[in-house]
Design a protein around this motif. Structure first.
Motif, PDB file in Angstrom:
ATOM      1  N   LYS A 105       0.735  -1.294   0.059  1.00  7.19           N
ATOM      2  CA  LYS A 105       0.010   0.192  -0.046  1.00  7.19           C
ATOM      3  C   LYS A 105       0.973   1.283  -0.035  1.00  7.19           C
ATOM      4  CE  LYS A 105      -4.065  -1.923   2.441  1.00  7.19           C
ATOM      5  NZ  LYS A 105      -5.078  -2.111   3.510  1.00  7.19           N
ATOM      6  N   LEU A 106       1.847   1.139   0.738  1.00  9.17           N
ATOM      7  CA  LEU A 106       2.875   2.424   0.887  1.00  9.17           C
ATOM      8  C   LEU A 106       3.453   2.244  -0.555  1.00  9.17           C
ATOM      9  CD1 LEU A 106       4.803   1.834   3.909  1.00  9.17           C
ATOM     10  CD2 LEU A 106       3.072   3.643   3.583  1.00  9.17           C
ATOM     11  N   GLY A 107       3.635   1.604  -1.273  1.00 10.44           N
ATOM     12  CA  GLY A 107       4.403   1.738  -2.502  1.00 10.44           C
ATOM     13  C   GLY A 107       3.231   2.306  -3.618  1.00 10.44           C
ATOM     14  N   GLN A 108       2.229   1.695  -3.484  1.00  7.95           N
ATOM     15  CA  GLN A 108       1.067   2.207  -4.106  1.00  7.95           C
ATOM     16  C   GLN A 108       0.712   3.732  -4.214  1.00  7.95           C
ATOM     17  OE1 GLN A 108      -2.896   0.459  -3.512  1.00  7.95           O
ATOM     18  NE2 GLN A 108      -3.900   1.740  -4.651  1.00  7.95           N
ATOM     19  N   ILE A 109       0.900   4.168  -2.906  1.00 14.98           N
ATOM     20  CA  ILE A 109       0.686   5.692  -2.750  1.00 14.98           C
ATOM     21  C   ILE A 109       1.985   6.344  -3.072  1.00 14.98           C
ATOM     22  CG2 ILE A 109       0.327   7.478  -0.903  1.00 14.98           C
ATOM     23  CD1 ILE A 109      -0.939   5.257   0.799  1.00 14.98           C
ATOM     24  N   ALA A 110       2.857   5.897  -2.955  1.00 14.43           N
ATOM     25  CA  ALA A 110       4.111   6.613  -3.356  1.00 14.43           C
ATOM     26  C   ALA A 110       4.104   6.773  -4.815  1.00 14.43           C
ATOM     27  CB  ALA A 110       5.537   5.788  -3.070  1.00 14.43           C
ATOM     28  N   ALA A 111       3.475   5.878  -5.530  1.00 11.74           N
ATOM     29  CA  ALA A 111       3.398   5.913  -7.068  1.00 11.74           C
ATOM     30  C   ALA A 111       2.270   6.475  -7.580  1.00 11.74           C
ATOM     31  CB  ALA A 111       3.294   4.521  -7.573  1.00 11.74           C
ATOM     32  N   LEU A 112       1.067   6.754  -6.720  1.00 12.27           N
ATOM     33  CA  LEU A 112       0.097   7.255  -7.139  1.00 12.27           C
ATOM     34  C   LEU A 112      -0.507   7.897  -5.963  1.00 12.27           C
ATOM     35  CD1 LEU A 112      -1.757   4.128  -9.214  1.00 12.27           C
ATOM     36  CD2 LEU A 112      -0.638   6.053 -10.132  1.00 12.27           C
ATOM     37  N   PRO A 113      -0.157   8.878  -5.578  1.00 12.08           N
ATOM     38  CA  PRO A 113      -0.508   9.687  -4.297  1.00 12.08           C
ATOM     39  C   PRO A 113      -2.074   9.895  -4.162  1.00 12.08           C
ATOM     40  CG  PRO A 113       1.299  10.834  -5.280  1.00 12.08           C
ATOM     41  CD  PRO A 113       0.758   9.757  -6.341  1.00 12.08           C
ATOM     42  N   ASP A 114      -2.735   9.874  -5.198  1.00  8.65           N
ATOM     43  CA  ASP A 114      -4.463  10.256  -4.840  1.00  8.65           C
ATOM     44  C   ASP A 114      -5.032   8.945  -4.491  1.00  8.65           C
ATOM     45  OD1 ASP A 114      -4.193  12.932  -5.839  1.00  8.65           O
ATOM     46  OD2 ASP A 114      -4.872  12.514  -7.946  1.00  8.65           O
ATOM     47  N   SER A 115      -4.199   7.753  -4.370  1.00  8.16           N
ATOM     48  CA  SER A 115      -4.955   6.542  -3.858  1.00  8.16           C
ATOM     49  C   SER A 115      -5.226   6.615  -2.530  1.00  8.16           C
ATOM     50  CB  SER A 115      -3.964   5.451  -4.149  1.00  8.16           C
ATOM     51  OG  SER A 115      -2.760   5.477  -3.579  1.00  8.16           O
ATOM     52  N   TYR A 149       7.817   3.415   3.266  1.00  9.86           N
ATOM     53  CA  TYR A 149       8.263   2.459   2.656  1.00  9.86           C
ATOM     54  C   TYR A 149       9.669   1.879   2.991  1.00  9.86           C
ATOM     55  CZ  TYR A 149       8.610  -1.125  -1.265  1.00  9.86           C
ATOM     56  OH  TYR A 149       8.758  -2.357  -1.967  1.00  9.86           O
ATOM     57  N   ARG A 150      10.687   2.802   2.809  1.00  6.12           N
ATOM     58  CA  ARG A 150      11.907   2.490   2.839  1.00  6.12           C
ATOM     59  C   ARG A 150      12.158   2.151   4.506  1.00  6.12           C
ATOM     60  NH1 ARG A 150      15.570   3.894  -0.693  1.00  6.12           N
ATOM     61  NH2 ARG A 150      14.830   5.229  -2.568  1.00  6.12           N
ATOM     62  N   ALA A 151      11.297   2.708   5.385  1.00 12.05           N
ATOM     63  CA  ALA A 151      11.576   2.086   6.826  1.00 12.05           C
ATOM     64  C   ALA A 151      11.224   0.685   6.972  1.00 12.05           C
ATOM     65  CB  ALA A 151      11.045   2.945   7.748  1.00 12.05           C
ATOM     66  N   LEU A 152      10.028   0.574   6.438  1.00 16.29           N
ATOM     67  CA  LEU A 152       9.412  -0.965   6.560  1.00 16.29           C
ATOM     68  C   LEU A 152      10.093  -1.761   5.718  1.00 16.29           C
ATOM     69  CD1 LEU A 152       7.089  -2.705   7.618  1.00 16.29           C
ATOM     70  CD2 LEU A 152       5.455  -1.808   5.867  1.00 16.29           C
ATOM     71  N   ASP A 153      10.586  -1.244   4.658  1.00 20.56           N
ATOM     72  CA  ASP A 153      11.503  -2.404   3.662  1.00 20.56           C
ATOM     73  C   ASP A 153      12.702  -2.803   4.498  1.00 20.56           C
ATOM     74  OD1 ASP A 153      12.019  -3.762   1.213  1.00 20.56           O
ATOM     75  OD2 ASP A 153      13.640  -2.201   0.943  1.00 20.56           O
ATOM     76  N   ALA A 154      13.303  -1.822   5.272  1.00 24.91           N
ATOM     77  CA  ALA A 154      14.569  -2.096   5.969  1.00 24.91           C
ATOM     78  C   ALA A 154      14.109  -3.277   7.003  1.00 24.91           C
ATOM     79  CB  ALA A 154      15.230  -0.914   6.699  1.00 24.91           C
ATOM     80  N   GLY A 161      15.698 -11.573   6.057  1.00 26.19           N
ATOM     81  CA  GLY A 161      16.906 -11.785   5.392  1.00 26.19           C
ATOM     82  C   GLY A 161      16.920 -11.510   3.890  1.00 26.19           C
ATOM     83  N   ARG A 162      15.663 -11.053   3.468  1.00 26.52           N
ATOM     84  CA  ARG A 162      15.951 -10.955   1.815  1.00 26.52           C
ATOM     85  C   ARG A 162      16.319  -9.579   1.563  1.00 26.52           C
ATOM     86  NH1 ARG A 162      12.717  -6.325   0.839  1.00 26.52           N
ATOM     87  NH2 ARG A 162      10.659  -5.886   1.929  1.00 26.52           N
ATOM     88  N   ARG A 163      16.737  -9.406   0.185  1.00 26.55           N
ATOM     89  CA  ARG A 163      17.197  -8.027  -0.308  1.00 26.55           C
ATOM     90  C   ARG A 163      16.334  -7.106  -0.305  1.00 26.55           C
ATOM     91  NH1 ARG A 163      15.526  -6.478  -5.207  1.00 26.55           N
ATOM     92  NH2 ARG A 163      14.359  -8.037  -6.467  1.00 26.55           N
ATOM     93  N   PRO A 164      16.684  -5.575   0.134  1.00 25.48           N
ATOM     94  CA  PRO A 164      16.172  -4.582  -0.020  1.00 25.48           C
ATOM     95  C   PRO A 164      15.520  -4.441  -1.233  1.00 25.48           C
ATOM     96  CG  PRO A 164      18.433  -4.075   0.293  1.00 25.48           C
ATOM     97  CD  PRO A 164      18.296  -5.335   0.086  1.00 25.48           C
ATOM     98  N   TYR A 165      14.028  -3.934  -1.353  1.00 26.74           N
ATOM     99  CA  TYR A 165      13.555  -3.448  -2.528  1.00 26.74           C
ATOM    100  C   TYR A 165      13.351  -2.251  -2.960  1.00 26.74           C
ATOM    101  CZ  TYR A 165      11.448  -8.261  -2.148  1.00 26.74           C
ATOM    102  OH  TYR A 165      11.338  -9.835  -2.146  1.00 26.74           O
ATOM    103  N   ALA A 166      13.741  -1.162  -1.835  1.00 24.36           N
ATOM    104  CA  ALA A 166      13.143   0.145  -2.034  1.00 24.36           C
ATOM    105  C   ALA A 166      13.746   0.903  -3.164  1.00 24.36           C
ATOM    106  CB  ALA A 166      13.536   0.986  -0.784  1.00 24.36           C
ATOM    107  N   ASP A 167      15.411   0.863  -3.070  1.00 28.62           N
ATOM    108  CA  ASP A 167      16.007   1.381  -4.377  1.00 28.62           C
ATOM    109  C   ASP A 167      15.633   1.170  -5.755  1.00 28.62           C
ATOM    110  OD1 ASP A 167      17.463   2.793  -2.579  1.00 28.62           O
ATOM    111  OD2 ASP A 167      19.193   1.527  -2.602  1.00 28.62           O
ATOM    112  N   GLU A 168      15.202  -0.606  -5.809  1.00 30.58           N
ATOM    113  CA  GLU A 168      15.077  -0.764  -7.161  1.00 30.58           C
ATOM    114  C   GLU A 168      13.577  -0.210  -7.551  1.00 30.58           C
ATOM    115  OE1 GLU A 168      13.892  -5.153  -9.439  1.00 30.58           O
ATOM    116  OE2 GLU A 168      15.296  -4.910  -7.455  1.00 30.58           O
ATOM    117  N   LEU A 169      12.667  -0.284  -6.537  1.00 27.66           N
ATOM    118  CA  LEU A 169      11.165   0.223  -6.775  1.00 27.66           C
ATOM    119  C   LEU A 169      11.199   1.675  -7.198  1.00 27.66           C
ATOM    120  CD1 LEU A 169       8.000   0.190  -6.814  1.00 27.66           C
ATOM    121  CD2 LEU A 169       8.336   0.607  -4.385  1.00 27.66           C
ATOM    122  N   PHE A 170      11.798   2.540  -6.584  1.00 34.52           N
ATOM    123  CA  PHE A 170      11.780   3.951  -6.469  1.00 34.52           C
ATOM    124  C   PHE A 170      12.550   4.434  -7.724  1.00 34.52           C
ATOM    125  CE2 PHE A 170      10.564   3.371  -2.181  1.00 34.52           C
ATOM    126  CZ  PHE A 170       8.968   3.985  -2.317  1.00 34.52           C
TER     127      PHE A 170
END
Length: 206
Positions: A105-115, A149-154, A161-170
């Motif tokens: 949901k955080l990723g969605q809002i970052a991409a589409l703020p009106d959501s 998103y970045r804080a929760l991703d961390a 133990g998964r890789r971070p997604y934030a940099d790639e997404l944004f």
């Protein structure tokens, strides 16, 4: 009472189980655990506000007698999540699924703020929890969502133990914006060029 969790596995499991079910279902943390981890005041305040009749709560909010229950709940939730994740190490799948939904949901809002106005999927409690102001500008909402998103991703990196997604997404979102065809971009309003400048000491009327 709970200062020896490293050596007392039974107590550790007791605390983890209590925090887990409180986060997944409804607040039901024993007073001894609340006192030990500093949840007592917000826990008491939340239940006190929850017990008020809607009309009474609204009146007291308008007069400033009581705080916003969503803010109290969000503060309590963030605090309990932090303790739970530090004790549990690898949280159960249902908890990770729940947090992953929030991450999406955080990723969605970052991409589409009106959501943020999609009341079926984005609740006021969610926005308060992650510090997103639905009345802010679209750019501000996007930045607020990206920060959350970045804080929760961390946190996910630590929990799974998964890789971070934030940099790639944004990075992909910014590339997509840059590639948006000129015709689809908002048209810029150009101010008319003044052939004769106004007299000194006077301002042009709007």
């Amino acid at each position: 009472m709970y200062s020896d969790l490293e050596s007392d596995q039974r107590k550790r499991e007791e605390v983890i189980s209590s925090l887990y079910w409180s986060l997944m279902q409804n607040w039901d943390i024993p007073k001894s655990i609340c006192d030990h981890y500093g949840f007592t005041e917000d826990y008491r305040l939340f239940h006190q506000l929850e017990e008020l009749e809607p009309a009474e709560y609204k009146r007291k909010r308008e007069t400033g007698e009581v705080p916003d229950i969503l803010e109290v709940d969000a503060r309590l939730t963030r605090t309990v999540e932090k303790v739970f994740e530090s004790l549990c190490g690898k949280p159960p799948a249902p908890y990770l699924d729940k947090m992953n939904e929030e991450l999406e949901k955080l990723g969605q809002i970052a991409a589409l703020p009106d959501s943020v106005h999609d009341i079926l999927h984005i609740t006021p409690a969610f926005l308060v929890k992650y510090g997103i102001d639905k009345n802010a500008s679209a750019t501000e909402r996007s930045c607020q969502a990206e920060k959350a998103y970045r804080a929760l991703d961390a946190r996910f990196v630590k929990m799974t133990g998964r890789r971070p997604y934030a940099d790639e997404l944004f990075a992909s979102l910014r590339q997509r914006k840059e590639k948006t065809p000129e015709a689809k971009r908002p048209k810029q309003v150009h101010k008319p060029i003044l052939r004769n400048s106004p007299s000194k000491g006077r301002k042009m009327g709007l």
